[in-house]
Design a protein around this motif. Structure first.
Motif, PDB file in Angstrom:
ATOM      1  N   GLU A  27       0.834  -1.189   0.000  1.00 21.67           N
ATOM      2  CA  GLU A  27       0.000   0.000   0.000  1.00 21.67           C
ATOM      3  C   GLU A  27       0.877   1.251   0.000  1.00 21.67           C
ATOM      4  O   GLU A  27       1.981   1.260   0.534  1.00 21.67           O
ATOM      5  N   SER A  33      -2.973   6.607  -1.235  1.00 24.00           N
ATOM      6  CA  SER A  33      -3.574   5.512  -1.969  1.00 24.00           C
ATOM      7  C   SER A  33      -4.729   6.049  -2.808  1.00 24.00           C
ATOM      8  O   SER A  33      -5.693   6.582  -2.284  1.00 24.00           O
ATOM      9  N   TRP A  74     -10.157   0.602  -5.031  1.00 21.41           N
ATOM     10  CA  TRP A  74      -8.699   0.537  -4.995  1.00 21.41           C
ATOM     11  C   TRP A  74      -8.251  -0.447  -6.059  1.00 21.41           C
ATOM     12  O   TRP A  74      -8.708  -1.583  -6.093  1.00 21.41           O
ATOM     13  N   GLN A 116      -1.765   2.214  -8.847  1.00 23.45           N
ATOM     14  CA  GLN A 116      -1.258   3.031  -7.752  1.00 23.45           C
ATOM     15  C   GLN A 116      -0.023   3.797  -8.203  1.00 23.45           C
ATOM     16  O   GLN A 116       0.728   3.348  -9.052  1.00 23.45           O
TER      17      GLN A 116
END
Lengths: 301, 632
Positions: free
Chosen positions: A146, A150, A158, A163
């Motif tokens: 993570e 984020s 997510w 990311q």
């Protein structure tokens, strides 16, 4: 000649303060989530430090599952006064009553999954563009990758493939309308770091963390406390034991551990010596090997 | 207080290697042997290993996080792991090793103090092992440890180990790595990971964990250049206006004069607050709040620096960029956003100077950079940024590039140097004197043991031998040989070398005329201290300016100073070019390089002239030794 050295705690503290300030600076409507657990207590304590002598420039928000230990709510309100923070409460019960979500069936209905909807609704309601949480990377495998910042798409989801790389101390919080961020200022702390820091800083903690007499039931290797939200199934019985909690969350799935730790130092020693992770006591993580990852994809913290 | 009470510091390290190298097993082993694996994790590991039909507990499963990775058996992102010992807390940035994950390696390397490069002893030094070293070097990781793994599969052969050490050491000459070490290990069995084990009695070095626990990292920080990027302004009431930020480098005290960039307004530090404490001084890595004596407009993105030590200020600069975007290439006609310290500006890439082959360091012409490619580019930003070259300051020399439409982070860069003048030159134009203050009221402290007494015990006089000449003229080669010869002759001898002092003593200096002078002045004083300690001091420095050499000469008694001009034709030096510096200078990658675009003032009165284009090395050394010996 000064050594200009910082120990682990000072470095972690400085890093977390930096991240919290970055959120205040980069976002228009940030919020800090507060569950009443040690990680969110630590995080809000660091927020107080980050803006001292000013006030914390964003509200704190409690997503109330309704399945609380009374001690949690009492502590929460007292703590907000201590740190001079503004508190927002949004409750899962309201989401159930308005038909947004339906209660789980069965003997231990957990509202852990339901709070995701309440959280996303609250984010929409207040137009929050960044929500800080007290998650740590050492908690669980899916968290190890993570980011501090984020990214969540317009659906609050997510995507591990989408990311943003984080290099040096550069956190990219740029976003389009509707997108938001979850930010985890204490990502690099371990459970032991948290407790040791709390001990050193003498941060007052809720009584649930210390050993006390309580009625409990043992279910699938997890010790659950007696609350109105849990009923016994066949073969189970209530018993009284000396326990404490390692994490505090929804009362239906937060496991207690048998412990005689009454002082903060006892807790630190116990955590240092323990051979079970703190999430090992959480019933919700045990459901499948990739349980956490699945919940995160849905927007869970 | 609790039992776990010792003051620990923090080491961040990165591990690069593929599954085949045993990287995950190594990490699992470190966590396991340092008792960081919990019982429930172990239970989960055992059941997962069983499901996969594996006989032993697969330690690698511990670090392969996401489900997709577990299914494919590969690590595809940077994963962070934590463990601690009584001495240190460790943060591992665990990165995949294949070329298609270069961006992940770069990310993991960006904040690492140390890199572990894993080599499978059976396979030896592969392209991949070199790439990991190159990335560590590009990202400025100060310490690199090469762990030669799977020694159990090569019968713990010392010969095999030494072969790999030699090959990698040879390759690493090309890298900018200051501290390189090697350890033979078996992650599977555990040899030399935490404890030595019994299988390699020929290896007398420390275990990997011992090295991780003891490597000195505090000296890696830049404590010289005070840089405070303003993050946030704290204004609780009329009487308090504090500038919050994290000290990127250097230190500052209350009362010191500071300059605010970009306004160039000056003030003094009124107070320093670290959370709820007021302190006298703050330093690198600390989050602090500063207040100033004057009412100056300061906001996020500004930088507070010490007035006598300014960063470069420019909207044009060059950088090595790693491209991280899988959707679009880096192109020269596209506008991006640049995030650097606490500032975001628009930026154009004007030119791609070359693409770097991360396997060989070869440079190739390129019009664009694809995902995972690294290249050197020229950039122009819409507003000036305040920076230091990355080599000197990772925090003010690193930046990320952001796509302006969807704001994804698409690249990361390390500034090499400015293509424009530095602010120092700007200040000179404005008639402001950037001279550093000199210490006053300091006199030489005379001890109870004199140099004469030391010389008597050493049975020879102390002397300073100064070799000057162009880069590539052979100064260092001669200096090393002379030192060896004199040492063999029983002399107290010590050598100062240009590259070595620039790692520490003069690490804050660049190659401008002022900085070169300061460099020589410091070396002169260092040589003087060694001279007073009774040593034969050998200094090999280009020292291109006559005035600087005269300054040094004046520090020593006439009979104890020997200036040797190591003469060599510039064309011969260029041919030799041992460090590839002439090539870089001629391509314009280094500016102010002696002999190319900066003058070398030939010594008029050298005590000895050695022409290395004519003399052999041994003849040259013999002449210098003879001349020095006469003075002893």
């Amino acid at each position: 000649m000064p050594s200009y050295r910082m120990n682990t705690f000072e470095l972690l503290e400085s890093e977390a303060v930096y991240v919290i300030r970055e959120v205040a600076a980069q976002f228009e409507r940030p919020v800090m989530l507060f569950s009443g657990g040690k990680d969110s207590i630590l995080m809000s304590y660091l927020a107080r430090k980050a803006f001292y002598p000013g006030k914390i420039p964003f509200p704190l928000m409690h997503i109330d599952t309704g399945h609380n230990f009374p001690e949690t709510i009492e502590y929460r309100d007292w703590w907000m006064e201590q740190i001079g923070a503004q508190l927002i409460v949004r409750s899962v019960q309201d989401s159930i009553d308005s038909g947004r979500v339906a209660e789980e069936e069965g003997p231990n209905p957990s509202r852990n999954a339901l709070q995701t909807i309440t959280l996303l609704d609250a984010i929409k309601e207040f137009k929050f563009d960044a929500a800080m949480g007290g998650a740590r990377r050492d908690e669980e495998k899916a968290r190890a990758k993570e980011r501090f910042f984020s990214f969540r798409d317009r659906f609050g989801q997510w995507d591990p493939k989408n990311q943003r790389p984080e290099l040096w101390y550069l956190f990219n919080g740029h976003k389009r309308p509707g997108e938001h961020f979850r930010v985890f200022p204490i990502s690099n702390w371990t459970e032991l770091d948290v407790w040791q820091y709390i001990e050193r800083q003498e941060i007052p903690m809720p009584s649930l963390y210390f050993s006390h007499q309580r009625e409990i039931v043992r279910r699938d290797g997890v010790i659950l406390a007696r609350t109105p939200f849990i009923s016994l199934t066949e073969g189970e019985r209530w018993e009284t034991s000396r326990v404490r909690f390692r994490t505090i969350g929804d009362a239906t799935c937060t496991g207690a551990t048998e412990s005689v730790a009454v002082e903060m130092a006892d807790i630190v020693n116990e955590v240092a010596a323990t051979r079970v992770t703190e999430r090992g006591g959480r019933a919700d993580d045990r459901r499948s090997e990739a349980a956490m990852e699945d919940r995160k994809k849905q927007g869970y913290f | 207080m609790s039992i776990v009470e010792k003051e620990r510091d923090l080491l961040r390290f990165t591990t690069a290697g593929s599954v085949d190298d045993g990287k995950s097993t190594l990490i699992g082993r470190m966590l396991f042997d340092s008792k960081q694996i919990f019982q429930d994790q172990m239970d989960a590991l055992e059941s997962a290993s069983r499901l996969r039909g594996e006989e032993h507990v697969n330690l690698a499963l511990l670090t392969d996080g996401l489900r997709a990775e577990r299914e494919q058996g590969i690590t595809i992102d940077v994963a962070y792991r934590y463990f601690s010992t009584a001495r240190r807390k460790f943060i591992i940035a665990d990165t995949p090793g294949h070329e298609q994950y270069t961006r992940n390696m770069v990310t993991g390397a960006s904040s690492a103090d140390l890199a572990i490069v894993l080599i499978d002893a059976r396979n030896g030094v592969l392209t991949q092992s070199k790439r990991h070293g190159i990335i560590a070097s590009l990202l400025g990781i100060p310490h690199v440890v090469v762990a030669v793994n799977k020694m159990d599969l090569v019968d713990y052969s010392q010969e095999r180990y030494q072969q790999i050490v030699d090959e990698y050491t040879d390759f690493a000459q090309k890298l900018n790595v200051h501290d390189l070490s090697f350890i033979p290990i078996s992650a599977l069995v555990g040899d030399n990971v935490v404890d030595a084990g019994d299988n390699m009695p020929w290896y007398t070095g420390h275990s990997l964990l011992h090295l991780l626990e003891n490597v000195t990292i505090s000296a890696d920080r830049n404590l010289v250049d005070f840089r405070f990027p303003v993050q946030y302004v704290i204004r609780p009431h009329q009487d308090f206006r504090g500038f919050a930020g994290r000290v990127a480098s250097g230190t500052v005290k209350t009362g010191e004069e500071v300059t605010i960039l970009p306004s160039l307004r000056r003030s003094r530090i009124k107070s320093i607050h670290v959370y709820d404490r007021q302190v006298e001084e703050t330093f690198a890595q600390q989050s602090a709040v500063l207040t100033l004596q004057d009412e100056i407009d300061v906001s996020r993105g500004d930088m507070i620096v010490r007035s006598h030590n300014l960063p470069e200020v420019s909207g044009e600069f060059e950088a090595v960029v790693c491209w991280m975007d899988e959707r679009n290439q880096l192109k020269t006609d596209t506008q991006y956003l640049l995030q650097h310290t606490t500032r975001t500006s628009k930026v154009f890439v004007d030119e791609i100077l070359y693409r770097l082959d991360v396997n060989t360091l070869h440079r190739e012409a390129a019009d664009s950079l694809e995902l995972n490619e690294i290249g050197r580019v020229k950039l122009t930003s819409s507003q000036p940024i305040f920076f230091d070259p990355y080599d000197r300051n990772r925090e003010t020399g690193g930046f990320v590039i952001i796509d302006p439409t969807d704001f994804r982070t698409v690249g990361a860069g390390m500034i090499r140097y400015t293509t424009r003048e530095t602010l120092r030159e700007l200040r000179r134009e404005r008639g402001q004197d950037a001279e550093r203050p000199r210490a006053t009221n300091v006199s030489w402290e005379q001890g109870l043991v004199s140099r004469a007494e030391r010389e008597k015990r050493n049975a020879h006089k102390a002397v300073c031998l100064w070799l000057t000449g162009l880069s590539g003229s052979g100064k260092s080669t001669i200096a090393r040989a002379v030192e060896q010869q004199l040492f063999a002759d029983g002399r107290q001898v010590f050598r100062l070398d240009g590259d070595n002092v620039r790692h520490g003593l003069c690490a804050d200096l660049g190659f401008t005329r002022d900085d070169r002078s300061a460099n020589i002045r410091r070396v002169g004083h260092a040589a003087q201290l060694l001279f007073e300690a009774g040593q034969v001091v050998i200094c090999s420095f280009i020292a291109p300016y006559a005035a600087d050499r005269d300054f040094v000469r004046a520090l020593f008694p006439e009979a104890a100073f020997l200036e040797v001009y190591v003469r060599c034709d510039i064309e011969v030096c260029k041919q030799r070019d041992p460090k590839g510096l002439y090539q870089k200078a001629e391509r314009g990658e280094i500016s102010g390089f002696t002999g190319v675009d900066d003058p070398y003032e030939e010594p008029a009165n050298a005590d000895l002239v050695i022409d290395t284009a004519v003399l052999s090395e041994s003849d040259a050394v013999a002449r210098v030794v003879a001349q020095v010996t006469r003075l002893l």
